[in-house]
Design a protein around this motif. Structure first.
Motif, short mmCIF file in Angstrom:
data_model
loop_
_atom_site.label_atom_id
_atom_site.label_comp_id
_atom_site.label_asym_id
_atom_site.label_seq_id
_atom_site.Cartn_x
_atom_site.Cartn_y
_atom_site.Cartn_z
N THR A 266 -2.90 4.40 9.11
CA THR A 266 -2.80 5.56 8.39
C THR A 266 -4.26 6.08 8.05
O THR A 266 -5.31 5.07 8.25
CB THR A 266 -2.02 5.48 7.13
OG1 THR A 266 -2.76 4.50 6.12
CG2 THR A 266 -0.89 4.72 7.24
N PRO A 268 -7.04 6.66 5.13
CA PRO A 268 -7.02 5.93 3.78
C PRO A 268 -6.39 6.51 2.81
O PRO A 268 -6.06 7.80 2.54
CB PRO A 268 -8.67 5.96 3.47
CG PRO A 268 -9.41 6.26 5.00
CD PRO A 268 -8.25 7.17 5.76
N LEU A 269 -5.65 5.36 2.06
CA LEU A 269 -5.00 5.95 0.85
C LEU A 269 -5.69 6.21 -0.33
O LEU A 269 -6.79 5.86 -0.31
CB LEU A 269 -3.91 4.84 0.51
CG LEU A 269 -3.05 4.11 1.47
CD1 LEU A 269 -1.94 3.13 0.94
CD2 LEU A 269 -2.03 5.27 2.21
N ARG A 274 -3.75 2.80 -3.64
CA ARG A 274 -4.34 1.52 -3.27
C ARG A 274 -4.08 0.33 -4.33
O ARG A 274 -4.45 -0.87 -4.10
CB ARG A 274 -5.91 1.54 -3.04
CG ARG A 274 -6.15 2.29 -1.47
CD ARG A 274 -7.26 3.01 -1.08
NE ARG A 274 -8.13 1.85 -1.08
CZ ARG A 274 -9.74 1.86 -0.81
NH1 ARG A 274 -9.87 3.25 -0.58
NH2 ARG A 274 -10.38 1.00 -0.69
N LEU A 278 -0.03 -3.16 -1.93
CA LEU A 278 -0.57 -4.71 -1.45
C LEU A 278 -2.16 -4.65 -2.26
O LEU A 278 -3.25 -4.96 -1.78
CB LEU A 278 -1.30 -4.22 0.11
CG LEU A 278 -0.02 -4.42 0.88
CD1 LEU A 278 -0.45 -4.23 2.47
CD2 LEU A 278 0.76 -5.78 0.86
N ARG A 281 -4.09 -7.73 -1.35
CA ARG A 281 -4.48 -7.50 -0.19
C ARG A 281 -3.85 -8.68 0.74
O ARG A 281 -4.37 -9.20 1.75
CB ARG A 281 -6.08 -7.68 -0.02
CG ARG A 281 -6.70 -6.17 -0.37
CD ARG A 281 -6.19 -5.09 0.44
NE ARG A 281 -7.05 -3.95 -0.23
CZ ARG A 281 -6.43 -3.19 -1.14
NH1 ARG A 281 -5.43 -3.38 -1.53
NH2 ARG A 281 -7.03 -2.03 -1.52
N ARG A 295 -0.73 -4.46 6.91
CA ARG A 295 -1.86 -5.09 6.04
C ARG A 295 -2.70 -3.94 5.46
O ARG A 295 -2.52 -2.70 6.19
CB ARG A 295 -2.76 -6.17 6.73
CG ARG A 295 -3.52 -5.53 7.68
CD ARG A 295 -4.61 -6.45 8.26
NE ARG A 295 -5.66 -6.22 9.32
CZ ARG A 295 -6.60 -5.67 8.70
NH1 ARG A 295 -7.15 -5.60 7.57
NH2 ARG A 295 -7.63 -5.19 9.71
N MET A 296 -3.60 -3.89 4.49
CA MET A 296 -4.49 -2.94 4.15
C MET A 296 -5.91 -3.37 4.71
O MET A 296 -6.16 -4.40 4.39
CB MET A 296 -4.31 -2.69 2.77
CG MET A 296 -5.33 -1.54 2.02
SD MET A 296 -4.34 0.01 2.04
CE MET A 296 -2.92 -0.27 0.67
N ASP A 297 -6.32 -2.48 5.05
CA ASP A 297 -7.73 -2.78 5.58
C ASP A 297 -8.92 -2.34 4.40
O ASP A 297 -8.22 -1.78 3.20
CB ASP A 297 -8.37 -2.07 6.78
CG ASP A 297 -8.86 -0.80 6.78
OD1 ASP A 297 -8.42 0.04 5.68
OD2 ASP A 297 -9.01 0.09 7.76
N GLY A 300 -8.79 1.03 2.81
CA GLY A 300 -7.69 1.58 2.44
C GLY A 300 -6.70 2.09 3.34
O GLY A 300 -5.64 3.01 3.02
N ARG A 301 -6.82 1.89 4.57
CA ARG A 301 -5.85 2.30 5.57
C ARG A 301 -4.60 1.12 5.65
O ARG A 301 -4.93 -0.04 5.56
CB ARG A 301 -6.48 2.47 7.20
CG ARG A 301 -7.55 3.19 6.98
CD ARG A 301 -8.08 3.16 8.46
NE ARG A 301 -9.38 4.06 8.61
CZ ARG A 301 -10.47 3.36 8.79
NH1 ARG A 301 -10.84 2.12 8.43
NH2 ARG A 301 -11.63 4.32 8.72
N LEU A 302 -3.36 1.69 5.73
CA LEU A 302 -2.20 0.73 5.81
C LEU A 302 -2.37 0.71 7.44
O LEU A 302 -2.11 1.65 8.23
CB LEU A 302 -1.08 1.38 5.66
CG LEU A 302 -0.55 1.18 4.39
CD1 LEU A 302 0.69 1.65 3.81
CD2 LEU A 302 -0.39 -0.45 4.32
#
Length: 431
Positions: A266, A268-269, A274, A278, A281, A295-297, A300-302
């Motif tokens: 996605t 970034p949230l 965020r 998660l 993390r 996972r979340m990078d 902040g992307r899913l």
């Protein structure tokens, strides 16, 4: 193909640049030649070079082109197979030996990252195996009991505890594995490559292997591994191509049924999302037959994935499903856009366990990671190095020696998996 957005997608944008390498040209000699630039080959190159062994690694495409650059980034411990089932499949000695090696696999990965300062978005908060319904809950309860009996730091979480960690109430519970974690997979592969080169290994990309023949040199009988423009003569050959095996080692690919797996990332949230999705993390995967992982990078992307190939009608079907599934799991994010998409191949063996092959004296390899490549690839590469260095005998290896055997109806099964995933995702949401 690296310019195809479905090749590496997000990872190409967010990973550090690949170390500079060249195509193999001319005749060369080394103690060991490694075929394949994924986690296994790079880990073996690093550990051999650190011992003073001369190593040349040959990669047909680019570093991390295969599964090392296409996975979601979960550093899991163990395999899909239940811990108690491994001794039944492999025998008591190899079964428990493999459980110990892979159970400690994430720690080995994190140690390498720490020692070599690899910038790969490492998170050490563990992973959550999320149960879907009563059947899924029974599965994680059994998995927890079997790991806990062996002293592993795993913990069953209630539905409420799971919701607090993930930010969704759709799961019946989860199994927190504190050994595990997440990372940016292509960045880790490139970091391994850089560390191996600093230790003295020579890496060549765009150098697919076309032949492997026995040769005699001043050291005795060795092997000549050929590419279109050159060759390497060595005493040992490590085959580390796994699901992407071609040429003289295509038997490795032929003993696996390929399962396509895609990922979407996605945009970034927001900061508020965020803090609730998660927040610690952890990486997640669920108990459904057609599973999902996410996972979340650090931006902040899913990153969200499931079974299927993003080609033909599959791109539209799976992308539409992924939007519906994410909205089902995280309704608070709304209609969020995807920034990148990519997919790759998971090589599945008949019993969902890896293999050790000796193709000829001095020609060896591990393969068949069944979607668990990060930790197994790393520790198996180190194990191969230890074997070549005389530190680990063949009898002490974590797997018994087997010959590659092609499963029945392999091509038909692969087509069925790809088509079946499309059918399952055509109308269904996640729950």
């Amino acid at each position: 193909m690296l310019n195809d957005p479905r090749s590496h997608g997000l990872w190409e944008k967010t990973a550090p640049a690949a170390p500079k390498t060249t195509k193999l040209v001319g005749e060369h000699k080394a103690d060991v030649v490694i075929v394949g630039g994924g986690y296994t080959g790079l880990s073996a190159a690093l550990h051999l070079a650190e011992s003073g062994t001369s190593v040349i690694l040959l990669e047909g495409k680019e570093i991390g082109f295969g599964g090392a650059g296409r996975n979601v980034g979960l550093i899991n411990a163990g395999m899909w197979v239940m811990p108690d089932d491994l001794p039944g499949e492999l025998g008591a000695i190899h079964g428990e030996r493999l459980l110990d090696l892979l159970g400690n696999g994430p720690a080995a990965v994190m140690d390498i990252i720490d020692r070599h300062g690899i910038a790969c978005e490492l998170e050490r908060a563990g992973t959550l195996h999320c149960s879907v319904g009563a059947t899924g809950q029974k599965e994680i309860e059994a998995r927890a009991e079997q790991w806990q009996r062996r002293g592993a730091p795993v913990e069953l979480l209630s539905a409420g505890e799971t919701e607090r960690k993930i930010g969704t109430g759709v799961y019946a519970g989860s199994l927190l594995d504190k050994r595990a974690g997440t990372l940016q997979p292509l960045a880790y592969a490139r970091g391994l490559a850089t560390a191996a080169m600093k230790a003295g290994a020579t890496l060549h990309t765009s150098s697919p292997v076309t032949g492997c023949d026995r040769r005699s040199d001043t050291h005795g009988n060795g092997w000549r591994v050929a590419t279109a423009d050159g060759s390497v003569t060595a005493q040992w050959v490590i085959v580390a191509t796994d699901a992407y095996s071609e040429g003289p080692f295509k038997a490795v690919r032929e003993e696996q049924v390929h399962l396509p797996y895609f990922n979407f990332a996605t945009v970034p949230l927001s900061d508020n999302l965020r803090k609730t999705i998660l927040a610690e993390r952890q990486g997640c995967w669920d108990t459904k037959d057609i599973l999902s992982s996410f996972r979340m990078d650090q931006a902040g992307r899913l990153v969200f994935g499931s079974v299927g190939a993003l080609r033909g009608s599959g791109l539209t079907v799976h992308k539409s499903w992924a939007h519906r599934a994410l909205k089902s799991i995280f309704p608070q994010i709304g209609d969020i856009a995807f920034e990148c998409e990519w997919y790759g191949k998971i090589g599945m063996t008949s019993n969902a366990l890896p293999r050790f092959h000796k193709f000829a004296p001095g020609v060896i390899g591990f393969s068949g990671y069944n979607g668990r490549g990060i930790a197994p690839g790393t520790v198996f590469g180190k194990t191969l190095a230890g074997h070549i260095l005389g530190q680990i005998s063949e009898e002490q290896l974590p797997l018994p020696l087997t010959d590659p055997q092609a499963p029945a109806f392999r091509t038909l099964k692969e087509a069925w998996y790809e088509a079946g995933a499309q059918v399952a995702h055509l109308a269904g949401a996640r729950f």
